[in-house]
Motif scaffolding. Structure first.
Motif, PDB file in Angstrom:
ATOM      1  N   GLU A 282       0.838  -1.203   0.000  1.00 21.91           N
ATOM      2  CA  GLU A 282       0.000   0.000   0.000  1.00 21.91           C
ATOM      3  C   GLU A 282       0.874   1.255   0.000  1.00 21.91           C
ATOM      4  N   VAL A 283       0.389   2.297  -0.680  1.00 15.77           N
ATOM      5  CA  VAL A 283       1.118   3.569  -0.722  1.00 15.77           C
ATOM      6  C   VAL A 283       1.345   4.062   0.705  1.00 15.77           C
ATOM      7  N   GLY A 284       2.575   4.457   0.978  1.00 17.11           N
ATOM      8  CA  GLY A 284       2.948   4.937   2.304  1.00 17.11           C
ATOM      9  C   GLY A 284       3.444   3.863   3.241  1.00 17.11           C
ATOM     10  N   SER A 285       3.348   2.605   2.814  1.00 16.01           N
ATOM     11  CA  SER A 285       3.790   1.508   3.679  1.00 16.01           C
ATOM     12  C   SER A 285       5.252   1.155   3.410  1.00 16.01           C
ATOM     13  N   ILE A 286       5.848   0.483   4.361  1.00 17.72           N
ATOM     14  CA  ILE A 286       7.223   0.005   4.251  1.00 17.72           C
ATOM     15  C   ILE A 286       7.200  -1.451   3.807  1.00 17.72           C
ATOM     16  N   MET A 287       7.981  -1.756   2.787  1.00 19.88           N
ATOM     17  CA  MET A 287       8.161  -3.132   2.319  1.00 19.88           C
ATOM     18  C   MET A 287       9.563  -3.579   2.709  1.00 19.88           C
ATOM     19  N   LYS A 288       9.642  -4.755   3.298  1.00 19.99           N
ATOM     20  CA  LYS A 288      10.938  -5.335   3.660  1.00 19.99           C
ATOM     21  C   LYS A 288      11.212  -6.503   2.726  1.00 19.99           C
ATOM     22  N   PHE A 289      12.422  -6.556   2.200  1.00 21.45           N
ATOM     23  CA  PHE A 289      12.864  -7.624   1.306  1.00 21.45           C
ATOM     24  C   PHE A 289      14.024  -8.323   2.000  1.00 21.45           C
ATOM     25  N   LEU A 290      13.782  -9.571   2.389  1.00 25.61           N
ATOM     26  CA  LEU A 290      14.686 -10.260   3.309  1.00 25.61           C
ATOM     27  C   LEU A 290      15.193 -11.574   2.743  1.00 25.61           C
TER      28      LEU A 290
END
Length: 140
Positions: free
Chosen positions: A45-53
């Motif tokens: 979602e716009v404004g959210s943080i995505m973590k790529f692990l």
């Protein structure tokens, strides 16, 4: 900063390509070109943080800046994740965009990256492989 562009024609609908890009199961498959076992945490979602692990809980995190379903997803790179801890970086205007354009034969997938010089080689070596994986998975 260097602006990079990648594209590939995919014989599948934008909806199918979108699903391949942004659902966990298929993401794990195509992102293996970057790092085996890579997965994401977040909701796009716009404004959210995505973590790529990776499996060791290391990776990077981004801010979602744009999400127009089946058309475009944009992110700003924010920093590293080291052993699960966020490590903010001053990566200026380092961004990544996935753009899906309907075409006569399905979808033209474009990727644009505004990359710091130190990451240009990484993107140039990994993203063409990623796009080939996305194409293969989307066309199944």
């Amino acid at each position: 900063m260097k602006f990079l562009e990648f594209e590939i024609q995919i014989n599948a609908t934008p909806e199918k390509v979108w699903e391949t890009l942004f659902t966990q199961d298929s993401y794990k498959k195509w992102a293996s070109a970057m790092n085996e076992g890579t997965y994401f945490e977040g909701n796009w979602e716009v404004g959210s943080i995505m973590k790529f692990l990776d499996p060791q809980n290391n990776g990077m995190y981004n801010l979602v800046t744009e999400n127009i379903r089946f058309k475009v997803l944009g992110m700003k790179h924010l920093g590293w994740i080291l052993k699960g801890e966020l490590s903010p970086q001053n990566w200026e205007d380092s961004t990544l965009n996935y753009i899906l354009e309907p075409s006569e034969n399905g979808t033209l997938l474009k990727g644009t990256v505004n990359s710091l010089d130190e990451f240009v080689e990484f993107f140039n070596s990994k993203y063409p492989q990623n796009f080939e994986h996305i194409k293969r998975l989307s066309e199944k």
